[in-house]
Write an enzyme that holds these catalytic residues in place. Structure first.
Site, PDB file in Angstrom:
ATOM      1  CE  LYS A 106      17.797 -42.758 -23.684  1.00 60.88           C
ATOM      2  NZ  LYS A 106      17.236 -43.520 -22.575  1.00 60.88           N
ATOM      3  CD  GLN A 151      17.997 -43.774 -18.947  1.00 56.16           C
ATOM      4  OE1 GLN A 151      17.633 -42.985 -19.828  1.00 56.16           O
ATOM      5  NE2 GLN A 151      18.410 -44.993 -19.238  1.00 56.16           N
ATOM      6  CG  ASP A 202      11.383 -44.992 -22.885  1.00 53.91           C
ATOM      7  OD1 ASP A 202      11.997 -45.091 -23.963  1.00 53.91           O
ATOM      8  OD2 ASP A 202      11.874 -45.255 -21.776  1.00 53.91           O
TER       9      ASP A 202
END
Ligand code: NAD
Length: 283
Positions: free
Chosen positions: A53, A97, A120
């Site tokens: 990422k 995460q 996200d």
């Protein structure tokens, strides 16, 4: 018939380039889109995802930072970190995460992320916006799948789409996004009786179960579009999806490989959502 292989690496590159132009326009106005990633513990798979990422952010010229926290960090400390990032003007997107260690309530952490920075797309507000069809930050993986279908000019409207898996991260938002595009959608789970009876009806089959070779050639209809979201580490160290690629590719119309299918798209959409967050703030 042998399926067309959907090249997620190439499509993700094209998507990043498209969004880089938008980031460059922001930069001209003095705005540098920034992503912060919070990672807890040292799960090797999570570390690899985070590295990829950050690499994608660098390629597009975004600001990015990683906040590494030890496995035994308290929930309070993670919440404080998220709050700090919420008020940091250099940061437009925050990603925590997953998975988090068991002693930390992942939902509580996600709800603490500012809705405007939830790139996200997992905050209740953003998932709710998907339900009403007013998506703000679509969750990156299903957003990536929709983008793959669009790039391949695969029609969705009126098609019977079957989603295998109903997680909040993939399955449920995937089904909502397909529904928004007027597909007829069914969702299967581990409790579904006779999975094959359902998958055989799919014009578009999207599999996100985390079970290697769950879907075999006898479970799909001729010419179906098969999108494999699964990422499984096999005993020999190699990666495999949820679909028996070798068998299914002989029968499907389109298929995504693993690796090189949905995975790179997830990352490209994170970049897209971060740039979109910076655009929203600067309007
Ligand atoms: P999850 O474990 O939260 O959910 C799995 C879902 O699959 C559940 O709803 C379960 O009911 C269903 N399921 C399990 N076994 C089944 C079976 N035999 N038949 C029908 N349904 C079954 O997983 P998740 O977070 O949604 O991830 C799913 C997979 O996708 C994993 O392999 C994960 O690593 C992968 N993933 C990939 C990406 C990417 O970018 N490519 C992103 C997220 C997740």
């Amino acid at each position: 018939m042998s399926a067309k292989i959907i090249d997620g690496v190439a499509i993700a590159k094209a998507v990043r380039e498209e969004w880089k132009h938008r980031a460059d326009k922001l930069k001209v106005r003095g705005i540098l889109p920034g992503l912060a990633v919070v990672i807890v513990g040292d799960n090797p798979a999570s570390s690899m995802y985070v590295r990829n990422k950050i690499k994608a952010c660098h390629e597009v010229g975004l600001h990015s930072e990683v906040h590494d926290m030890p496995e035994d960090v308290t929930e309070e400390m993670v919440l404080r970190q998220v709050e700090e990032l919420n008020s940091n003007p250099k940061i437009h997107g925050i990603l925590v995460q997953l998975p988090l260690p068991k002693h930390i309530d992942a939902n509580k952490i996600i709800e603490a992320i500012s809705v405007e920075k939830d790139v996200d797309g997992l905050h209740l507000y953003n998932l709710g916006a998907l339900v009403t069809g007013n998506q703000v930050f679509p969750p990156c993986t299903p957003y990536g799948v929709m983008c793959l279908l669009e790039h391949m000019n695969i029609p969705v409207e009126g098609q019977h789409a079957i989603v295998v898996g109903r997680s909040n991260i993939v399955g449920k938002p995937m089904a909502l996004m397909l529904l928004q595009k007027n597909a007829t959608v069914s969702i299967c789970t581990s409790k579904t009786r006779d999975l094959k009876q359902h998958t055989l009806q799919a014009d578009i089959l999207i599999v996100a179960a985390g079970k290697p070779k769950l879907i075999t050639a006898n479970m799909i209809k001729d010419g179906a579009v098969v999108i494999d979201v699964g990422i499984n580490r096999l005993d020999d160290g190699s990666l495999a999806g949820d679909v028996d690629f070798q068998g299914v590719k002989e029968k499907a119309g389109y298929i995504t490989p693993v690796p090189g299918g949905v995975g790179p798209m997830t990352i490209a959409m994170l970049v897209a959502n971060t740039i979109s967050a910076a655009e929203r703030i600067s309007r």
